[in-house]
Scaffold this active site. Structure first.
Site, PDB file in Angstrom:
ATOM      1  N   PRO A   2      -7.571  -3.046  -7.852  1.00 40.59           N
ATOM      2  CA  PRO A   2      -8.395  -3.575  -8.953  1.00 40.59           C
ATOM      3  C   PRO A   2      -7.559  -3.769 -10.220  1.00 40.59           C
ATOM      4  O   PRO A   2      -6.853  -2.869 -10.649  1.00 40.59           O
ATOM      5  CB  PRO A   2      -9.448  -2.486  -9.163  1.00 40.59           C
ATOM      6  N   GLU A   3      -7.612  -4.970 -10.774  1.00 43.78           N
ATOM      7  CA  GLU A   3      -6.919  -5.276 -12.023  1.00 43.78           C
ATOM      8  C   GLU A   3      -7.984  -5.474 -13.109  1.00 43.78           C
ATOM      9  O   GLU A   3      -9.156  -5.213 -12.878  1.00 43.78           O
ATOM     10  CB  GLU A   3      -6.036  -6.516 -11.838  1.00 43.78           C
ATOM     11  N   ARG A 109      -7.190   5.314  -0.036  1.00 45.84           N
ATOM     12  CA  ARG A 109      -5.807   5.806  -0.183  1.00 45.84           C
ATOM     13  C   ARG A 109      -5.715   7.080  -1.011  1.00 45.84           C
ATOM     14  O   ARG A 109      -4.645   7.663  -1.132  1.00 45.84           O
ATOM     15  CB  ARG A 109      -4.934   4.707  -0.821  1.00 45.84           C
TER      16      ARG A 109
END
Ligand SMILES: [Zn+2]
Length: 273
Positions: A2-3, A109
């Protein structure tokens, strides 16, 4: 990962649901997600009113009364979901709000973090400027890049230089500005700086309008996917034809990160004024 557009989309989705509510519990299913002194910090925020939800770079900031804030960094695969996902074993934390809203921090992750901070300004001080604010001008971008001999692609990924831009949107912005990703950041011409400034803002705004890019695991809190990746010209497009000239998109490594670009439209030393 996500940016800025993805985190901003999440911010817009959750703010009306949690702002004005009290945080009644921060359930830690994986305590390693929390940064800082967990016991004292946690007891300091339970029961506090959420006064707003803001964003700085890729970080989501849940602002609480009394100067406290919960700083959420989703990193590679973090997501904030309104419904408990099935299976739920990747849920690392759950925020419980007084109106019954639950926010499930799902993270495959397990690189995401939650920090409880008292000094919000201090925690964000080292980040570079926000590219979508009014005070981010071409001259500010020039100043940010001026001291850096590293490739411009690497400079755009450095959150201390510009906040919020990651791999996908850096590739898209450099393509739109006709700049080779390996061009040294401090060697961009005034024309390239101003094209890059415009391109950064355009790609981010467009992606927010599409509610982010669901290339990998990103989803909105509702579980829906964003559609910004449908507009990508080069990011995740290796070997596809360049939409402008038809040349296959290629990929180079820039400081251990892949950069996708058009070798014909983005030539090295292509200082077009
Ligand atoms: Zn091209």
């Amino acid at each position: 990962m996500p940016e800025l557009p993805e985190v901003e989309t999440i911010r817009r989705a959750i703010e009306p649901l949690i702002s004005g509510q009290h945080l009644i519990n921060l359930e830690l299913r994986d305590p390693s997600i929390l940064r800082g002194d967990t016991s004292t910090l946690r007891s300091s925020i339970i029961g506090k009113l959420v006064t707003g939800v803001s964003r700085r770079g890729k970080q989501l900031l849940l602002v609480l009364e009394g100067g406290w804030a919960i700083v959420i960094h989703l990193r590679m695969t973090g997501a904030l979901l309104l419904e408990e996902p099935d299976p739920s074993r990747r849920v690392r934390a759950v925020l419980h709000l007084s109106n019954g809203t639950r926010l499930y921090f799902n993270d495959i992750r397990r690189l995401g973090t939650i920090a409880l901070v008292k000094d919000l300004d201090g925690c964000c001080r080292r980040l570079g400027p926000e590219p979508l604010t009014g005070d981010f001008t071409p001259d500010i971008l020039r100043q940010c890049l001026a001291g850096h001999r590293i490739p411009v692609k690497a400079a755009l990924l450095d959150q201390h230089i510009v906040a919020g831009v990651g791999n996908m949107y850096a590739d898209e912005a450099l393509y739109e500005a006709n700049i080779h990703p390996l061009t040294p950041a401090n060697e961009l011409s005034p024309g390239q700086i101003s094209r890059l400034w415009e391109a950064i803002r355009a790609v981010l705004q467009r992606a927010i309008a599409c509610q982010g890019a669901s290339i990998a695991t990103y989803a909105l809190p509702s579980g829906e996917r964003g559609t910004a990746h449908n507009l990508f010209n080069v990011a995740h497009k290796k070997d596809a034809p360049c939409p402008r000239c038809g040349t296959p998109i290629t990929r180079v490594m820039v400081r251990k990160r892949g950069a996708s670009f058009c070798p014909s439209c983005q030539q090295p030393g292509n200082h077009l004024g």
